[in-house]
Write a protein that holds these residues in place. Sequence first.
Motif, PDB file in Angstrom:
ATOM      1  N   TYR A 178       1.247  -6.730  -5.330  1.00 64.75           N
ATOM      2  CA  TYR A 178       0.000  -6.586  -5.075  1.00 64.75           C
ATOM      3  C   TYR A 178      -0.450  -7.877  -5.785  1.00 64.75           C
ATOM      4  CZ  TYR A 178      -5.171  -5.122  -4.412  1.00 64.75           C
ATOM      5  OH  TYR A 178      -6.157  -5.127  -3.587  1.00 64.75           O
ATOM      6  N   PRO A 238      -6.276  -0.911  -5.664  1.00 64.68           N
ATOM      7  CA  PRO A 238      -5.490  -0.341  -4.612  1.00 64.68           C
ATOM      8  C   PRO A 238      -5.876   1.366  -5.425  1.00 64.68           C
ATOM      9  CG  PRO A 238      -5.053  -2.015  -6.755  1.00 64.68           C
ATOM     10  CD  PRO A 238      -6.543  -1.789  -6.526  1.00 64.68           C
ATOM     11  N   THR A 239      -6.902   1.723  -5.859  1.00 63.31           N
ATOM     12  CA  THR A 239      -6.781   3.165  -6.211  1.00 63.31           C
ATOM     13  C   THR A 239      -7.619   3.582  -4.908  1.00 63.31           C
ATOM     14  OG1 THR A 239      -7.197   3.234  -8.471  1.00 63.31           O
ATOM     15  CG2 THR A 239      -8.275   5.368  -7.488  1.00 63.31           C
ATOM     16  N   TYR A 256       0.942  -1.080  -0.039  1.00 60.00           N
ATOM     17  CA  TYR A 256       0.260  -0.065   0.164  1.00 60.00           C
ATOM     18  C   TYR A 256       0.838   1.188  -0.129  1.00 60.00           C
ATOM     19  CZ  TYR A 256      -4.442  -3.026   1.140  1.00 60.00           C
ATOM     20  OH  TYR A 256      -5.379  -4.172   0.996  1.00 60.00           O
ATOM     21  N   ILE A 265       2.365   2.107  -4.032  1.00 57.66           N
ATOM     22  CA  ILE A 265       1.093   2.848  -4.569  1.00 57.66           C
ATOM     23  C   ILE A 265       0.748   4.038  -3.308  1.00 57.66           C
ATOM     24  CG2 ILE A 265      -1.050   2.083  -5.364  1.00 57.66           C
ATOM     25  CD1 ILE A 265      -0.432  -0.568  -5.170  1.00 57.66           C
ATOM     26  N   GLY A 311      -7.707  -2.506 -10.404  1.00 57.67           N
ATOM     27  CA  GLY A 311      -7.600  -1.244 -10.184  1.00 57.67           C
ATOM     28  C   GLY A 311      -8.258  -0.275  -9.376  1.00 57.67           C
ATOM     29  N   GLY A 333       2.006  -3.014  -8.245  1.00 55.62           N
ATOM     30  CA  GLY A 333       1.008  -3.925  -9.022  1.00 55.62           C
ATOM     31  C   GLY A 333       1.393  -5.142  -9.030  1.00 55.62           C
ATOM     32  N   GLY A 357      -4.779   3.540  -9.826  1.00 58.75           N
ATOM     33  CA  GLY A 357      -4.767   1.799  -9.579  1.00 58.75           C
ATOM     34  C   GLY A 357      -4.681   1.335 -10.653  1.00 58.75           C
ATOM     35  N   ALA A 399       2.964   2.503  -8.606  1.00 61.11           N
ATOM     36  CA  ALA A 399       1.838   1.695  -8.906  1.00 61.11           C
ATOM     37  C   ALA A 399       2.448   0.473  -9.698  1.00 61.11           C
ATOM     38  CB  ALA A 399       1.099   2.670  -8.655  1.00 61.11           C
ATOM     39  N   SER A 407      -0.985   0.292 -11.101  1.00 60.42           N
ATOM     40  CA  SER A 407      -1.152  -0.912 -10.430  1.00 60.42           C
ATOM     41  C   SER A 407      -1.676  -2.696 -11.285  1.00 60.42           C
ATOM     42  CB  SER A 407      -1.832  -1.560  -9.204  1.00 60.42           C
ATOM     43  OG  SER A 407      -0.902  -0.318  -8.305  1.00 60.42           O
TER      44      SER A 407
END
Lengths: 292, 235
Positions: free
Chosen positions: A212, A226-227, A20, A23, A223, A209, A42, A205, A45
């Motif tokens: 993630y 993560p945004t 986190y 990102i 996406g 990703g 996101g 990001a 990512s």
Amino acid sequence: MESSLLLQQIVNGIILGSVYSLIALGLTMIFGVMKISNFAHGDYSMVGAYVAVFLMAWLPGWLGWVGSILAAAAVVGVLGVVTERLVFRPLLTRWTDIDIIMVSIGLFILLENLAHLVFGATPRMLKDPFGGAVFDLGLFSTSQLRVFCLVFSCVAIAVLQLFLNRSRLGVAIRATSQNRFAAQLMGININTVYTLTFSLGAALAGVGGVLYGTLFAISPVMGAIPTQKAFVVTIMGGMGHMRGAILGGFILGVAETLGGNYLSMAYKNAIGFMILILVLLLRPSGLFGRRQ
Amino acid sequence: MLNIDQITVSYGQAPALVDVSLRVEQGELVTLLGSNGAGKSTLLKTISGILRPRSGRIAFNGREIHNAPSHQIVQAGVVHVPEGRQVFTDLTVQENLRMGAFTRRDHQAVEHDLEFVLKLFPRLKERRHQLAGTMSGGEAQMVAIARGILSAPKLLMLDEPSLGLAPVVRADIFDAISQLHQQSGLTILLVEQNAKWALHVATRAYVLENGRVIMEGSGQDLINDENVQQAYLGY
């Protein structure tokens, strides 16, 4: 037993939180310098994760993993330059912040649908290059892959901090985020700083990703998560504050895993927003933000 | 050195400068007087490429700069120390000064200039590692001027350097400016509300009113002018 479960959860939270942080750092950097709230963040990512899906299919194991991270940074960095130049740059001087947010939501929808078209809707998983090997330290255990995620995020964050604090260009980025007008008077080419910042922010990001993707499934619609997390972290830490984003990421990661376990797994994603509401009520400028 | 030829600048529809012509020669200290909103800051911002003139030309050492991006204008040697200091609040004093030298590659000369400004403003030496945002107005002004000098100016433009400063600190700033002009031979374009001092040190001066130049002459001429005395010197 109880305390070992707690420890285990905290370790998991820290690992998740490091992703986190990475990102959110990209998001907060872009906001700090350009005042753009990019709701398509996101998706960088998501693209980064797909880069890893394809590269790891080619290059198995170790090499594939490290190569994926580098390739994701490069591909998404370029995508960042393209979106900055084509989408955001033309809007910066003439449009309001709200307009730019709307455009970024449009970009988010566009990228998501393009990904559907290109990659298909089937969710994918990244293979564990360590074959699921586990670190067992008695009190807690975790997969080697996850440990690698954590180490890598921390190294990336440290390198970024070094760059921003020690290099001439890095200090110029900070200077621009603090005072755009004065930065111009120093002979700093603002447009170059914008492009560099946006590209770097997107690349973070993208790398995030990949990490993630080692923890969760990869799909064109991934996406959005993560945004959301990045916005929670960024607002929690204070918009545009690097240290806030780093710490905020770890706080969110730990809070989510603990909350998911001790409260309810179903509310895991809601915990971030509860924290967000609390921060906005109690300290609207964020943990590190200056009070207005 | 600097030749401004009939520039007109507008904010949207509102004209801020109309047919302004002005020149600064090598080694001069030129003072620009004018009441609030007369267009002094607009003029400096236009010279440094932050604003674009709608018509007219600006040339520096024979080269047209009115369409050049601001970073090229700094590199050409036109350095603008803006009104309100505009220091980088979350950078240290030293980092602020280094940002002044952003476009420079002559590292030895930069180190030399760094020593020079720390001698000019000894107070900055003690506070090198302090965040610029935590400093007093006078100290921030010192940072702003020192940072400008680190840009290696051929022409230094100072916008209201004494604004809001206590008299004692103001004297320090004035001393430093005189020293830069007289001892270091720096060419200066000065916007300053303390008209008495600014005319006294000036080689020449201009009076700007409602976006137009209404008077021009040597510093002494303007000090002796009745209108200037009434409007700016408070006699």
